[in-house]
Write a protein that holds these residues in place. Structure first.
Motif, PDB file in Angstrom:
ATOM      1  N   ARG A 123       0.883  -1.165   0.000  1.00  0.00           N
ATOM      2  CA  ARG A 123       0.000   0.000   0.000  1.00  0.00           C
ATOM      3  C   ARG A 123       0.918   1.212   0.000  1.00  0.00           C
ATOM      4  O   ARG A 123       1.634   1.464   0.969  1.00  0.00           O
ATOM      5  CB  ARG A 123      -0.931   0.000   1.212  1.00  0.00           C
ATOM      6  CG  ARG A 123      -1.941   1.148   1.169  1.00  0.00           C
ATOM      7  CD  ARG A 123      -2.975   1.053   2.276  1.00  0.00           C
ATOM      8  NE  ARG A 123      -3.964   0.013   1.990  1.00  0.00           N
ATOM      9  CZ  ARG A 123      -4.104  -1.110   2.687  1.00  0.00           C
ATOM     10  NH1 ARG A 123      -3.288  -1.344   3.710  1.00  0.00           N
ATOM     11  NH2 ARG A 123      -5.017  -2.004   2.389  1.00  0.00           N
ATOM     12  N   TYR A 124       0.951   1.912  -1.134  1.00  0.00           N
ATOM     13  CA  TYR A 124       1.929   2.981  -1.331  1.00  0.00           C
ATOM     14  C   TYR A 124       1.256   4.350  -1.348  1.00  0.00           C
ATOM     15  O   TYR A 124       0.303   4.564  -2.100  1.00  0.00           O
ATOM     16  CB  TYR A 124       2.680   2.749  -2.649  1.00  0.00           C
ATOM     17  CG  TYR A 124       3.759   3.766  -2.918  1.00  0.00           C
ATOM     18  CD1 TYR A 124       4.995   3.677  -2.281  1.00  0.00           C
ATOM     19  CD2 TYR A 124       3.554   4.819  -3.804  1.00  0.00           C
ATOM     20  CE1 TYR A 124       5.990   4.617  -2.516  1.00  0.00           C
ATOM     21  CE2 TYR A 124       4.538   5.762  -4.047  1.00  0.00           C
ATOM     22  CZ  TYR A 124       5.759   5.648  -3.395  1.00  0.00           C
ATOM     23  OH  TYR A 124       6.740   6.580  -3.623  1.00  0.00           O
ATOM     24  N   PRO A 125       1.745   5.311  -0.539  1.00  0.00           N
ATOM     25  CA  PRO A 125       1.150   6.645  -0.514  1.00  0.00           C
ATOM     26  C   PRO A 125       1.695   7.547  -1.627  1.00  0.00           C
ATOM     27  O   PRO A 125       2.900   7.782  -1.708  1.00  0.00           O
ATOM     28  CB  PRO A 125       1.565   7.182   0.864  1.00  0.00           C
ATOM     29  CG  PRO A 125       2.856   6.485   1.173  1.00  0.00           C
ATOM     30  CD  PRO A 125       2.811   5.157   0.470  1.00  0.00           C
ATOM     31  N   VAL A 126       0.818   8.001  -2.471  1.00  0.00           N
ATOM     32  CA  VAL A 126       1.195   8.930  -3.543  1.00  0.00           C
ATOM     33  C   VAL A 126       0.729  10.331  -3.151  1.00  0.00           C
ATOM     34  O   VAL A 126      -0.413  10.518  -2.727  1.00  0.00           O
ATOM     35  CB  VAL A 126       0.543   8.512  -4.883  1.00  0.00           C
ATOM     36  CG1 VAL A 126       0.788   9.557  -5.950  1.00  0.00           C
ATOM     37  CG2 VAL A 126       1.067   7.160  -5.336  1.00  0.00           C
ATOM     38  N   GLN A 127       1.624  11.298  -3.288  1.00  0.00           N
ATOM     39  CA  GLN A 127       1.270  12.678  -2.971  1.00  0.00           C
ATOM     40  C   GLN A 127       0.743  13.355  -4.239  1.00  0.00           C
ATOM     41  O   GLN A 127       1.454  13.458  -5.234  1.00  0.00           O
ATOM     42  CB  GLN A 127       2.500  13.431  -2.443  1.00  0.00           C
ATOM     43  CG  GLN A 127       3.188  12.760  -1.270  1.00  0.00           C
ATOM     44  CD  GLN A 127       2.269  12.509  -0.076  1.00  0.00           C
ATOM     45  OE1 GLN A 127       1.444  13.364   0.247  1.00  0.00           O
ATOM     46  NE2 GLN A 127       2.407  11.355   0.560  1.00  0.00           N
ATOM     47  N   THR A 128      -0.502  13.793  -4.197  1.00  0.00           N
ATOM     48  CA  THR A 128      -1.115  14.467  -5.348  1.00  0.00           C
ATOM     49  C   THR A 128      -1.525  15.888  -4.952  1.00  0.00           C
ATOM     50  O   THR A 128      -1.490  16.244  -3.767  1.00  0.00           O
ATOM     51  CB  THR A 128      -2.364  13.709  -5.846  1.00  0.00           C
ATOM     52  OG1 THR A 128      -3.444  13.958  -4.935  1.00  0.00           O
ATOM     53  CG2 THR A 128      -2.121  12.206  -5.922  1.00  0.00           C
ATOM     54  N   ILE A 129      -1.941  16.676  -5.912  1.00  0.00           N
ATOM     55  CA  ILE A 129      -2.364  18.052  -5.616  1.00  0.00           C
ATOM     56  C   ILE A 129      -3.655  18.062  -4.791  1.00  0.00           C
ATOM     57  O   ILE A 129      -4.027  19.075  -4.218  1.00  0.00           O
ATOM     58  CB  ILE A 129      -2.560  18.886  -6.913  1.00  0.00           C
ATOM     59  CG1 ILE A 129      -3.577  18.209  -7.839  1.00  0.00           C
ATOM     60  CG2 ILE A 129      -1.234  19.126  -7.604  1.00  0.00           C
ATOM     61  CD1 ILE A 129      -3.945  19.056  -9.049  1.00  0.00           C
ATOM     62  N   GLU A 130      -4.332  16.906  -4.749  1.00  0.00           N
ATOM     63  CA  GLU A 130      -5.560  16.801  -3.956  1.00  0.00           C
ATOM     64  C   GLU A 130      -5.318  16.092  -2.633  1.00  0.00           C
ATOM     65  O   GLU A 130      -6.255  15.720  -1.936  1.00  0.00           O
ATOM     66  CB  GLU A 130      -6.633  16.065  -4.772  1.00  0.00           C
ATOM     67  CG  GLU A 130      -7.052  16.832  -6.015  1.00  0.00           C
ATOM     68  CD  GLU A 130      -7.956  16.018  -6.923  1.00  0.00           C
ATOM     69  OE1 GLU A 130      -8.059  14.794  -6.709  1.00  0.00           O
ATOM     70  OE2 GLU A 130      -8.551  16.609  -7.835  1.00  0.00           O
ATOM     71  N   GLY A 131      -4.040  15.900  -2.297  1.00  0.00           N
ATOM     72  CA  GLY A 131      -3.709  15.225  -1.043  1.00  0.00           C
ATOM     73  C   GLY A 131      -3.135  13.840  -1.268  1.00  0.00           C
ATOM     74  O   GLY A 131      -2.894  13.424  -2.401  1.00  0.00           O
ATOM     75  N   GLU A 132      -2.922  13.118  -0.188  1.00  0.00           N
ATOM     76  CA  GLU A 132      -2.323  11.781  -0.273  1.00  0.00           C
ATOM     77  C   GLU A 132      -3.349  10.747  -0.728  1.00  0.00           C
ATOM     78  O   GLU A 132      -4.499  10.760  -0.293  1.00  0.00           O
ATOM     79  CB  GLU A 132      -1.770  11.384   1.100  1.00  0.00           C
ATOM     80  CG  GLU A 132      -1.054  10.048   1.100  1.00  0.00           C
ATOM     81  CD  GLU A 132      -0.415   9.747   2.445  1.00  0.00           C
ATOM     82  OE1 GLU A 132       0.744  10.146   2.668  1.00  0.00           O
ATOM     83  OE2 GLU A 132      -1.089   9.112   3.284  1.00  0.00           O
ATOM     84  N   LYS A 133      -2.900   9.869  -1.615  1.00  0.00           N
ATOM     85  CA  LYS A 133      -3.755   8.783  -2.100  1.00  0.00           C
ATOM     86  C   LYS A 133      -2.980   7.478  -1.955  1.00  0.00           C
ATOM     87  O   LYS A 133      -1.885   7.351  -2.518  1.00  0.00           O
ATOM     88  CB  LYS A 133      -4.146   9.012  -3.559  1.00  0.00           C
ATOM     89  CG  LYS A 133      -5.101   7.969  -4.124  1.00  0.00           C
ATOM     90  CD  LYS A 133      -5.494   8.328  -5.546  1.00  0.00           C
ATOM     91  CE  LYS A 133      -6.407   7.276  -6.162  1.00  0.00           C
ATOM     92  NZ  LYS A 133      -7.711   7.152  -5.482  1.00  0.00           N
ATOM     93  N   LYS A 134      -3.503   6.547  -1.180  1.00  0.00           N
ATOM     94  CA  LYS A 134      -2.821   5.263  -0.985  1.00  0.00           C
ATOM     95  C   LYS A 134      -3.353   4.252  -1.993  1.00  0.00           C
ATOM     96  O   LYS A 134      -4.564   4.024  -2.068  1.00  0.00           O
ATOM     97  CB  LYS A 134      -3.023   4.759   0.446  1.00  0.00           C
ATOM     98  CG  LYS A 134      -2.308   5.611   1.478  1.00  0.00           C
ATOM     99  CD  LYS A 134      -2.380   4.993   2.865  1.00  0.00           C
ATOM    100  CE  LYS A 134      -1.586   5.824   3.861  1.00  0.00           C
ATOM    101  NZ  LYS A 134      -1.621   5.241   5.220  1.00  0.00           N
ATOM    102  N   ILE A 135      -2.431   3.691  -2.758  1.00  0.00           N
ATOM    103  CA  ILE A 135      -2.841   2.735  -3.790  1.00  0.00           C
ATOM    104  C   ILE A 135      -2.100   1.415  -3.628  1.00  0.00           C
ATOM    105  O   ILE A 135      -1.035   1.354  -3.004  1.00  0.00           O
ATOM    106  CB  ILE A 135      -2.598   3.293  -5.206  1.00  0.00           C
ATOM    107  CG1 ILE A 135      -1.116   3.524  -5.447  1.00  0.00           C
ATOM    108  CG2 ILE A 135      -3.401   4.556  -5.445  1.00  0.00           C
ATOM    109  CD1 ILE A 135      -0.788   3.856  -6.868  1.00  0.00           C
ATOM    110  N   LEU A 136      -2.675   0.363  -4.189  1.00  0.00           N
ATOM    111  CA  LEU A 136      -2.053  -0.964  -4.132  1.00  0.00           C
ATOM    112  C   LEU A 136      -1.085  -1.140  -5.303  1.00  0.00           C
ATOM    113  O   LEU A 136      -1.382  -0.759  -6.435  1.00  0.00           O
ATOM    114  CB  LEU A 136      -3.128  -2.055  -4.178  1.00  0.00           C
ATOM    115  CG  LEU A 136      -4.091  -2.087  -2.978  1.00  0.00           C
ATOM    116  CD1 LEU A 136      -5.170  -3.135  -3.199  1.00  0.00           C
ATOM    117  CD2 LEU A 136      -3.334  -2.363  -1.686  1.00  0.00           C
TER     118      LEU A 136
END
Length: 206
Positions: A123-136
């Motif tokens: 489960r990896y946290p990606v930092q986007t302009i809309e905040g953090e998004k955790k994806i598999l």
């Protein structure tokens, strides 16, 4: 519609690129210390949209729950020796920039087809302009021999849509055992191989 898919896949693409840099960086650190790297090389990809839709249909995953699919973002970590694979798994589990949520050992418990590999789902946290998004993200860890077999089997799988002729199926299974035998033989002379590789690297540097 295409814009919608681009937005959906963007964080997966970002995760693959970031993880490739991080995991390749681990190999570089071993090289700087002049010690054997359990990581030979790293590759990554994001599933094409048709493949995502095809798998969702086969697995009965609704389109509004595609985030549950574990391998939209995928990486492969290649190792020289079977013994390197547990080391790589432990390295991944010790990191604090992602979380290991699932492991599947297809080396000790190979698939009926002959497929061998070790799968780790992050489960990896990606930092986007809309905040953090955790994806598999799925990482497949395997030797070069296992990867050669899996690549061939994957191509044939497309040709036959999974329904292999009996002769092809039997040959693939025999080839899988031959590839694993190669890995085991190389493990037995691991020290000799590593010593030779160090000598060769030093010669290149002169």
């Amino acid at each position: 519609m295409l814009k919608h898919w681009d937005l959906f896949l963007a964080p997966y693409k970002q995760a693959v690129e970031e993880l490739k840099v991080k995991l390749k960086g681990m190999r570089s650190q071993y090289e700087l210390k002049s010690t054997h790297s359990p990581i030979e090389f790293v590759t990554g990809r994001v599933k094409p949209i048709p493949s995502v839709l095809d798998k969702a249909a086969r697995k009965g995953i609704p389109l509004d729950r595609l985030e549950e699919m574990q391998d939209i973002a995928g990486l492969r970590m290649m190792c020289q020796f079977v013994d390197d694979i547990p080391s790589v798994v432990e390295i991944l589990k010790e990191r604090n920039d992602f979380e290991v949520v699932e492991e599947r050992n297809y080396i000790t418990e190979k698939k009926e087809s002959g497929y061998r590999s070790y799968h780790v789902v992050l489960r990896y946290p990606v930092q986007t302009i809309e905040g953090e998004k955790k994806i598999l993200v799925e990482i497949q860890i395997r030797t070069l021999a296992m990867n050669f077999w899996a690549t061939i089997e994957h191509s044939l799988n497309y040709k036959y849509s999974g329904n292999f002729p009996k002769e092809i199926k039997e040959r693939l299974q025999r080839a899988s055992e031959a590839a694993f035998q190669l890995d085991e033989e190389m493990s037995k002379i691991r020290e000799e191989i590593q010593e030779a590789q160090v000598m060769f690297s030093r010669k290149k540097e002169k």
